[in-house]
Structures are given as C-alpha cells and as structure tokens.
Design a protein around this motif. Sequence first.
Motif, PDB file in Angstrom:
ATOM      1  N   GLU A 106     -28.955   9.172  29.978  1.00 23.49           N
ATOM      2  CA  GLU A 106     -28.183  10.536  30.658  1.00 23.49           C
ATOM      3  C   GLU A 106     -27.989   9.995  32.110  1.00 23.49           C
ATOM      4  OE1 GLU A 106     -32.501  12.010  30.288  1.00 23.49           O
ATOM      5  OE2 GLU A 106     -31.185  10.456  29.172  1.00 23.49           O
ATOM      6  N   VAL A 107     -28.778   9.152  32.593  1.00 29.12           N
ATOM      7  CA  VAL A 107     -28.410   8.835  34.075  1.00 29.12           C
ATOM      8  C   VAL A 107     -27.134   8.075  34.271  1.00 29.12           C
ATOM      9  CG1 VAL A 107     -29.489   7.631  36.182  1.00 29.12           C
ATOM     10  CG2 VAL A 107     -30.914   9.102  34.748  1.00 29.12           C
ATOM     11  N   VAL A 108     -27.221   7.108  33.001  1.00 32.56           N
ATOM     12  CA  VAL A 108     -26.158   6.085  33.070  1.00 32.56           C
ATOM     13  C   VAL A 108     -24.874   6.871  32.881  1.00 32.56           C
ATOM     14  CG1 VAL A 108     -24.856   4.170  31.688  1.00 32.56           C
ATOM     15  CG2 VAL A 108     -27.324   4.257  32.000  1.00 32.56           C
ATOM     16  N   GLU A 109     -25.069   8.060  31.970  1.00 31.61           N
ATOM     17  CA  GLU A 109     -23.827   8.829  31.658  1.00 31.61           C
ATOM     18  C   GLU A 109     -23.465   9.758  32.898  1.00 31.61           C
ATOM     19  OE1 GLU A 109     -20.540  10.638  30.581  1.00 31.61           O
ATOM     20  OE2 GLU A 109     -21.461   8.717  29.580  1.00 31.61           O
ATOM     21  N   GLN A 110     -24.127  10.005  33.726  1.00 27.61           N
ATOM     22  CA  GLN A 110     -24.056  10.864  35.073  1.00 27.61           C
ATOM     23  C   GLN A 110     -23.416  10.023  36.096  1.00 27.61           C
ATOM     24  OE1 GLN A 110     -27.601  12.992  37.156  1.00 27.61           O
ATOM     25  NE2 GLN A 110     -26.523  12.298  39.025  1.00 27.61           N
TER      26      GLN A 110
ATOM     27  N   GLY B 119     -22.482   9.264  46.389  1.00 28.20           N
ATOM     28  CA  GLY B 119     -22.543  10.634  45.565  1.00 28.20           C
ATOM     29  C   GLY B 119     -22.988  10.396  44.114  1.00 28.20           C
ATOM     30  N   ALA B 120     -22.942   9.403  43.308  1.00 28.03           N
ATOM     31  CA  ALA B 120     -23.202   9.279  42.029  1.00 28.03           C
ATOM     32  C   ALA B 120     -24.401   9.486  41.726  1.00 28.03           C
ATOM     33  CB  ALA B 120     -22.488   8.063  41.436  1.00 28.03           C
ATOM     34  N   LEU B 121     -25.565   9.149  42.618  1.00 33.88           N
ATOM     35  CA  LEU B 121     -26.725   9.267  42.339  1.00 33.88           C
ATOM     36  C   LEU B 121     -27.331  10.730  42.946  1.00 33.88           C
ATOM     37  CD1 LEU B 121     -28.047   5.690  43.565  1.00 33.88           C
ATOM     38  CD2 LEU B 121     -27.438   6.680  41.205  1.00 33.88           C
ATOM     39  N   ASN B 122     -26.744  11.441  43.503  1.00 37.56           N
ATOM     40  CA  ASN B 122     -27.175  13.036  43.873  1.00 37.56           C
ATOM     41  C   ASN B 122     -28.147  13.538  42.855  1.00 37.56           C
ATOM     42  OD1 ASN B 122     -25.781  12.437  46.195  1.00 37.56           O
ATOM     43  ND2 ASN B 122     -24.245  14.085  45.859  1.00 37.56           N
ATOM     44  N   GLY B 123     -29.206  14.160  43.293  1.00 38.95           N
ATOM     45  CA  GLY B 123     -30.111  14.982  42.627  1.00 38.95           C
ATOM     46  C   GLY B 123     -31.153  14.155  41.788  1.00 38.95           C
ATOM     47  N   LEU B 124     -31.071  12.847  42.086  1.00 37.06           N
ATOM     48  CA  LEU B 124     -32.046  11.815  41.398  1.00 37.06           C
ATOM     49  C   LEU B 124     -33.146  11.429  42.371  1.00 37.06           C
ATOM     50  CD1 LEU B 124     -29.593   9.712  39.240  1.00 37.06           C
ATOM     51  CD2 LEU B 124     -30.439  11.638  38.586  1.00 37.06           C
ATOM     52  N   ILE B 125     -34.448  11.163  41.244  1.00 36.20           N
ATOM     53  CA  ILE B 125     -35.426  10.300  42.129  1.00 36.20           C
ATOM     54  C   ILE B 125     -35.064   9.065  42.080  1.00 36.20           C
ATOM     55  CG2 ILE B 125     -37.951   9.855  42.067  1.00 36.20           C
ATOM     56  CD1 ILE B 125     -38.136  12.630  40.589  1.00 36.20           C
ATOM     57  N   VAL B 126     -34.847   8.511  43.257  1.00 43.66           N
ATOM     58  CA  VAL B 126     -34.653   6.967  43.321  1.00 43.66           C
ATOM     59  C   VAL B 126     -35.644   6.123  44.150  1.00 43.66           C
ATOM     60  CG1 VAL B 126     -32.843   5.296  44.292  1.00 43.66           C
ATOM     61  CG2 VAL B 126     -32.212   7.607  43.711  1.00 43.66           C
TER      62      VAL B 126
ATOM     63  N   PRO C 283     -21.570  -4.184  36.731  1.00 39.05           N
ATOM     64  CA  PRO C 283     -22.746  -3.409  37.388  1.00 39.05           C
ATOM     65  C   PRO C 283     -22.258  -2.379  38.300  1.00 39.05           C
ATOM     66  CG  PRO C 283     -22.360  -5.849  38.227  1.00 39.05           C
ATOM     67  CD  PRO C 283     -21.406  -5.754  37.166  1.00 39.05           C
ATOM     68  N   PHE C 284     -23.019  -1.470  38.310  1.00 38.76           N
ATOM     69  CA  PHE C 284     -22.694  -0.268  39.380  1.00 38.76           C
ATOM     70  C   PHE C 284     -23.422  -0.832  40.666  1.00 38.76           C
ATOM     71  CE2 PHE C 284     -25.116   3.173  41.705  1.00 38.76           C
ATOM     72  CZ  PHE C 284     -23.913   3.788  42.038  1.00 38.76           C
ATOM     73  N   LEU C 285     -22.459  -1.063  41.635  1.00 36.06           N
ATOM     74  CA  LEU C 285     -22.911  -1.637  42.986  1.00 36.06           C
ATOM     75  C   LEU C 285     -22.479  -0.728  44.120  1.00 36.06           C
ATOM     76  CD1 LEU C 285     -22.087  -5.516  42.721  1.00 36.06           C
ATOM     77  CD2 LEU C 285     -24.133  -4.488  42.415  1.00 36.06           C
ATOM     78  N   LEU C 286     -23.432  -0.776  45.119  1.00 34.23           N
ATOM     79  CA  LEU C 286     -23.259   0.246  46.079  1.00 34.23           C
ATOM     80  C   LEU C 286     -23.001  -0.843  47.419  1.00 34.23           C
ATOM     81  CD1 LEU C 286     -26.430   2.252  46.035  1.00 34.23           C
ATOM     82  CD2 LEU C 286     -24.035   3.126  45.841  1.00 34.23           C
ATOM     83  N   ASN C 287     -22.914  -2.020  47.406  1.00 32.92           N
ATOM     84  CA  ASN C 287     -22.342  -2.982  48.363  1.00 32.92           C
ATOM     85  C   ASN C 287     -22.365  -4.177  47.900  1.00 32.92           C
ATOM     86  OD1 ASN C 287     -24.910  -3.521  48.868  1.00 32.92           O
ATOM     87  ND2 ASN C 287     -25.052  -3.627  51.035  1.00 32.92           N
TER      88      ASN C 287
END
Length: 355
Positions: A174-178, A198-205, A276-280
């Motif tokens: 479900e995190v992948v789907e978010q 913002g795609a990771l908002n609300g998650l424990i990282v 891959p989902f990359l932030l930078n």
Amino acid sequence: MYEPVTHKTSAVVRTGGLKWVLILVLVIGSLQQGCGLLIDAAQLVRPVVTEPSGELDVICKHRRLQVGIAVEAFPPFVFPVIWNDKGPWVTGLDIELVEEISKALSRHCGGSPITVVPHMVHFRDLFRLLTEGHLDLFVSSVSYNVPHLTATGLGYSTPYYYDGGIGGITRRPEVVEQVRAALRQPVDGENLVATRKGALNGLIVAVQEGRSPHLYAEANLKGIRLLLCDTLAAALQFRDPAVDVILGKQPILDYIVRREPRMKKWQPLVLENGQPFLLNRELFTVVMAENNYELQWLVNDVLFQLEESGRLATLRRRWFEEDYAFHLRATSEGLLSDMPESLKRYEAGHCHWAQ
C-alpha cells in the motif's frame, strides 16, 4: 622550515647593548630575504630537514596510502568485514578502485610498491580523520553533490559511479500504491520535485544518520516522521512502530533487496513504468583534503583512464551483475584492514526519532 636555536645574549648586551642585537637581526634579515624567518631578539635560526612538501612525495617516502573505509556495510561498494586467522578483510567495488589508485601511485613513485592501509572506522569519523591528516583519502559510496553545512575542507574526485540517487524500499504494497497515486496527478516540470517530496507525507521514514539520505530528508521532507538509525541494519530491525519506508542510496538498496535472503519481504519503491522512485541523483566520488591538489589530479587521471578504457564499466558489472560470494572475494583478493579494538565486535546500533 627553520628551527630556533637559543643563544646566551648577556655578553652581547654587556659589550654593545640592545642596539647591537637589533643591528645583528637586521643584517641577518637582509641576507635571508624570502626565507620566511621568524626571529626572536634572543634567538638565531638554522635550517633543518623537513618532510617533502607535496602530498605525493610524502606517500612515496612512506610507501603507504592511508585509506578510510566505513565499517558500516554498503554493498557492493563496501561489504561487511570478513575475519580469518590473519585478521579483518574487506572487499567491494570501492576497495578495487583504491587498488587501482595505488598502482598509479607506484608508477608515480618510480616503481616503488605502495601499500594500501585500509582503516575501518564509523562513517561519521571519516571526515574528521581526513581533515586531521590521518587519512590520505576515503571511499564508501560518498556523494559530493549533497549540500552539507559541515562539509568544509574537502576535495572530491570526478565521479566513478553516476547511475544512482536517493530511493526507498518498503515492506507494504500500500505504500508503493500511495507513492504511485501521488505521482499520477498531472504536474508540470517545475512541480515534479515538489510532488515527489510530498509522496511520502504521513509515513514513518528511516534513514542512516549522517549519510546523504538523512541530510536530504531533514532539509526537504517536512511531512514525514523521521527515524535516525546508526546503520541500515538497525533500520531494518526496527519494529516499534513499524517503518514504512527506508530511504537510502538506490543502488545499495536495490542490490541488497535482490541479493540478500533477509530482504525477501522488502521491495523497492518503483514507478508504474518500472523506473525507481528517486528524490535526486547522486554522483559517487573519492574524497580527499581540499588542498591535496596533486593527489586529486592523480586520482582524476586514474578514473579518466579507467572510464576511457572501459575498465570502469567492467568493474561495475563485476560487482553488480556477477554471481559471487563476497566472503570468498574478501579473502582471495580483498585487503587486510586496520580496525580499532572497539569495532571488532561491531553491532548494528540503534534508532531514535529526529527532533
């Protein structure tokens, strides 16, 4: 450089007074212009033999290349230390790269063999040991393009790995789907970065403290709950509460998810197109002291030759794509390392919440 030698001045003062001392100082100073002398009124100076001025000359003289390597494992760049009756052995792409640098140094030093001395220390200590002069250089999948307030006095080589960036892994579909749902929203090019943040908002990282994913998350991800861990292994073991995402260097995360049995429940954060989902993006380099220009040029020449000859691509394939047991490579072709007594019983460490 000059070493001060103290002489008695009482006789001089009795026979001529202080003015003769000053005259003597001026005469000597005029004869020694350009030598950078520091002269006390009651001292004379004489030259002494010093160490060679260039950092490459010093390495050639001692025939040692002091290399810092993180004791924390970052496969396939640095694997966990392997012990046998001879001591701790270390291997990985970064280690083989250092050996290529030592070969170039041997040629520079007229054929004298240069021994690589790997110092296994915590990643956070590498910067201090380098700036204090205990290390000539360090490697451990270090990126130079991450802003950091305390990263002063450092010099970086040209990149030797440039296909990675900061990515993530998760145990929850479900995190992948978010993440994918957040990125389905139509955005123009200027808002792409903001949307990914913002795609990771609300998650424990969870991140490894002090490494580039930590620095990035602290500066850019305001909507998450951030967990700082001593090591990647500590992040994997954290259970209360469960971690939603572990951010790390994408090539390292991808490697361990594919290769390590303990990672069967984890999956990389990937986009719907399979990317891959990359932030930078990150560029991995060799780190040296900022003023060690000779060593920086030599390392850059080594990397250029490896790239142009195709050897660097071969090294990357060898460590990323081949099937092998790293512990066998460690003892057959790795380097015998120096490790402080306090790290011989290395543990994964702990995690704590960011303030």
